[in-house]
Write a protein that holds these residues in place. Structure first.
Motif, PDB file in Angstrom:
ATOM      1  N   LEU A  58       0.824  -1.214   0.000  1.00  0.00           N
ATOM      2  CA  LEU A  58       0.000   0.000   0.000  1.00  0.00           C
ATOM      3  C   LEU A  58       0.855   1.260   0.000  1.00  0.00           C
ATOM      4  N   PHE A  59       2.020   1.196   0.675  1.00  0.00           N
ATOM      5  CA  PHE A  59       2.890   2.370   0.781  1.00  0.00           C
ATOM      6  C   PHE A  59       4.069   2.322  -0.192  1.00  0.00           C
ATOM      7  N   ALA A  60       4.160   1.251  -0.969  1.00  0.00           N
ATOM      8  CA  ALA A  60       5.280   1.115  -1.899  1.00  0.00           C
ATOM      9  C   ALA A  60       5.387   2.266  -2.903  1.00  0.00           C
ATOM     10  N   PRO A  61       4.267   2.761  -3.490  1.00  0.00           N
ATOM     11  CA  PRO A  61       4.398   3.859  -4.454  1.00  0.00           C
ATOM     12  C   PRO A  61       5.097   5.086  -3.875  1.00  0.00           C
ATOM     13  N   TRP A  62       4.796   5.410  -2.622  1.00  0.00           N
ATOM     14  CA  TRP A  62       5.402   6.583  -1.995  1.00  0.00           C
ATOM     15  C   TRP A  62       6.893   6.345  -1.760  1.00  0.00           C
ATOM     16  N   THR A 339       2.773   1.264 -20.065  1.00  0.00           N
ATOM     17  CA  THR A 339       2.882   2.200 -18.942  1.00  0.00           C
ATOM     18  C   THR A 339       4.085   3.116 -19.134  1.00  0.00           C
ATOM     19  N   GLU A 340       3.883   4.401 -18.860  1.00  0.00           N
ATOM     20  CA  GLU A 340       4.996   5.340 -18.883  1.00  0.00           C
ATOM     21  C   GLU A 340       6.023   4.925 -17.833  1.00  0.00           C
ATOM     22  N   GLU A 341       7.296   5.123 -18.157  1.00  0.00           N
ATOM     23  CA  GLU A 341       8.351   4.644 -17.257  1.00  0.00           C
ATOM     24  C   GLU A 341       8.253   5.247 -15.861  1.00  0.00           C
ATOM     25  N   LYS A 342       7.881   6.506 -15.775  1.00  0.00           N
ATOM     26  CA  LYS A 342       7.819   7.133 -14.452  1.00  0.00           C
ATOM     27  C   LYS A 342       6.645   6.604 -13.619  1.00  0.00           C
ATOM     28  N   GLN A 343       5.705   5.900 -14.279  1.00  0.00           N
ATOM     29  CA  GLN A 343       4.553   5.348 -13.560  1.00  0.00           C
ATOM     30  C   GLN A 343       4.691   3.853 -13.289  1.00  0.00           C
ATOM     31  N   LEU A 344       5.726   3.222 -13.833  1.00  0.00           N
ATOM     32  CA  LEU A 344       5.832   1.769 -13.755  1.00  0.00           C
ATOM     33  C   LEU A 344       5.864   1.245 -12.317  1.00  0.00           C
ATOM     34  N   ALA A 345       6.677   1.867 -11.473  1.00  0.00           N
ATOM     35  CA  ALA A 345       6.796   1.377 -10.097  1.00  0.00           C
ATOM     36  C   ALA A 345       5.450   1.453  -9.369  1.00  0.00           C
ATOM     37  N   LYS A 346       4.708   2.536  -9.587  1.00  0.00           N
ATOM     38  CA  LYS A 346       3.405   2.689  -8.941  1.00  0.00           C
ATOM     39  C   LYS A 346       2.408   1.655  -9.463  1.00  0.00           C
TER      40      LYS A 346
END
Length: 411
Positions: A58-62, A339-346
């Motif tokens: 749940l907190f991984a994106p941040w 997915t855009e690269e800057k959004q991949l982790a989220k």
């Protein structure tokens, strides 16, 4: 050449880490059972692992937005090693309750770190591997993961027989810290910082942004809906249900539980090999691979409920594993492509939350369902759900194709 080297360094790091995860869990399970003789207390270990991974996800994106992906992978590996060092120190005390408390705490904290590692790895991979080689790279990662899962548990059990648990735990701890140095050799063309979003974003906005991104993009939304459905069916492979299946359906003894598991994992490895071998076809016809693999798993799962013999059940288990892996590799590759690269982790963090939460819920559900309606009914219902997931892909096949063309995913 540097890209190949970077990929294999990342692959080595993740493979050794996966083996380490198994070894430390085997050690903890062995010690807890030896000191408490309680199956319930042992069962708390996988429960805490799953629940903590869900919370961490749940907190991984941040977390992933605030730091570079490569240092996060290295820090998580080092953190796991440092946490494991606590347990060998406590082992000589001989106090069961104290060790159990610390063991569950360590397992929970390591699971939180693991919830960051998986999305970070999947988001990091497209930055060191050319887009046209993503299928091959994801296949190798998948084959490595499943091979270690297949061999890791018996090898871990052997280590426990040959060495004291504190030695295994300390060795695993040191290994976790040492493999973080492998990431120093990973080279990328663009700096990690170039993909970070504005630090002005609040935590709530950051945590929500990945989910919003998925919801706005129909191909991702479609795949995430299917992920939820397939995660519900994944619980049919938990140890408790398979044990009942072997006893009631196959009417065999305990070793057959291991044979069924090994057969399924062998199928996963073969599926990864097929993806590697036919990567060009998979890239060009990804939607058909998703549709076909979904229906294949559905048919084989239904068949698994009514095997002609025990040996035939092994074959069906193998056949289920092959399309399951094909679907997973294809889906991960498509997510990376759409997915855009800057959004991949989220996006991958959101996916990890879905997979973990739905699997945890279904693990509780299938046990009660098997007790009420019988173990065969669980596999029948799973096959129905898998058929629905295939129909969803059929319904949205043109959406997936359009996005693939926009991302130059097809050849």
């Amino acid at each position: 050449m540097s890209r190949k080297r970077s990929f294999f360094l990342l692959l080595s790091n993740q493979s050794i880490a996966s083996a380490g995860d198994i070894f430390y869990l085997v050690s903890i399970i062995s010690v807890v059972y030896e000191r408490t003789s309680s199956v319930f207390l042992v069962s708390l270990i996988p429960f805490i692992n799953t629940f903590s991974r869900f919370l961490g996800g749940l907190f991984a994106p941040w977390i992933l937005e605030k730091g570079n992906l490569r240092p996060i992978l290295a820090a998580a590996s080092t953190g796991k090693g440092l946490l494991l060092m606590i347990l060998p120190v406590l082992l000589p005390t001989g106090v069961g309750s104290s060790f159990l408390m610390w063991a569950l705490t360590v397992v929970g904290l390591i699971a939180v770190l693991d919830s960051w590692i998986t999305p970070a790895r999947n988001a990091f991979l497209p930055r060191i591997v050319p887009r046209h080689s993503l299928v091959r790279a994801n296949s190798l990662m998948a084959m490595s993961d499943q091979s270690i899962q297949l061999a890791g548990w018996p090898v871990g059990a052997l280590f426990i027989v040959l060495f004291p648990p504190d030695v295994v735990l300390m060795g695993t701890s040191l290994t976790f810290m040492m493999i973080s140095f492998l990431l120093l050799g990973v080279r990328i063309e663009d700096s990690d910082a170039s993909f970070q979003t504005s630090s002005a974003s609040s935590m709530i906005e950051t945590l929500q942004s990945g989910w919003r991104y998925v919801w706005k993009h129909r191909p991702l939304r479609t795949m995430f809906i299917v992920d939820g459905i397939t995660s519900l069916t994944g619980a049919i492979w938990i140890a408790a249900l398979l044990y009942v299946y072997v006893a009631d359906v196959l009417q065999e003894n305990e070793p057959w539980w291991g044979y069924i598991n090994a057969s399924f994992f062998a199928g996963l490895i073969i599926g990864g090999m097929l993806c590697f071998r036919f990567e060009i076809a998979l890239q060009a016809k990804a939607r058909y691979f998703l549709i076909g693999s979904s229906f294949c798993v559905a048919v084989f799962t239904f068949w698994f409920a009514f095997p002609a013999s025990s040996v035939f059940a092994l074959l069906i288990s193998l056949l289920i594993g092959i399309p399951t892996q094909v679907q997973e590799v294809t889906q991960i590759t498509l997510i990376q492509a759409h997915t855009e690269e800057k959004q991949l982790a989220k996006v991958f963090s959101a996916r990890d939350v879905i997979l973990t939460s739905f699997f945890g819920f279904s693990s509780l559900l299938v046990g009660g369902l098997a007790e009420i309606a019988g173990v065969r009914s669980v596999f029948i219902i799973a096959s129905v759900l898998l058929t629905i997931s295939g129909l969803i892909y059929v319904r949205h096949r043109n959406v997936l194709l359009t996005s693939a063309e926009k991302e130059d995913f097809s050849t």
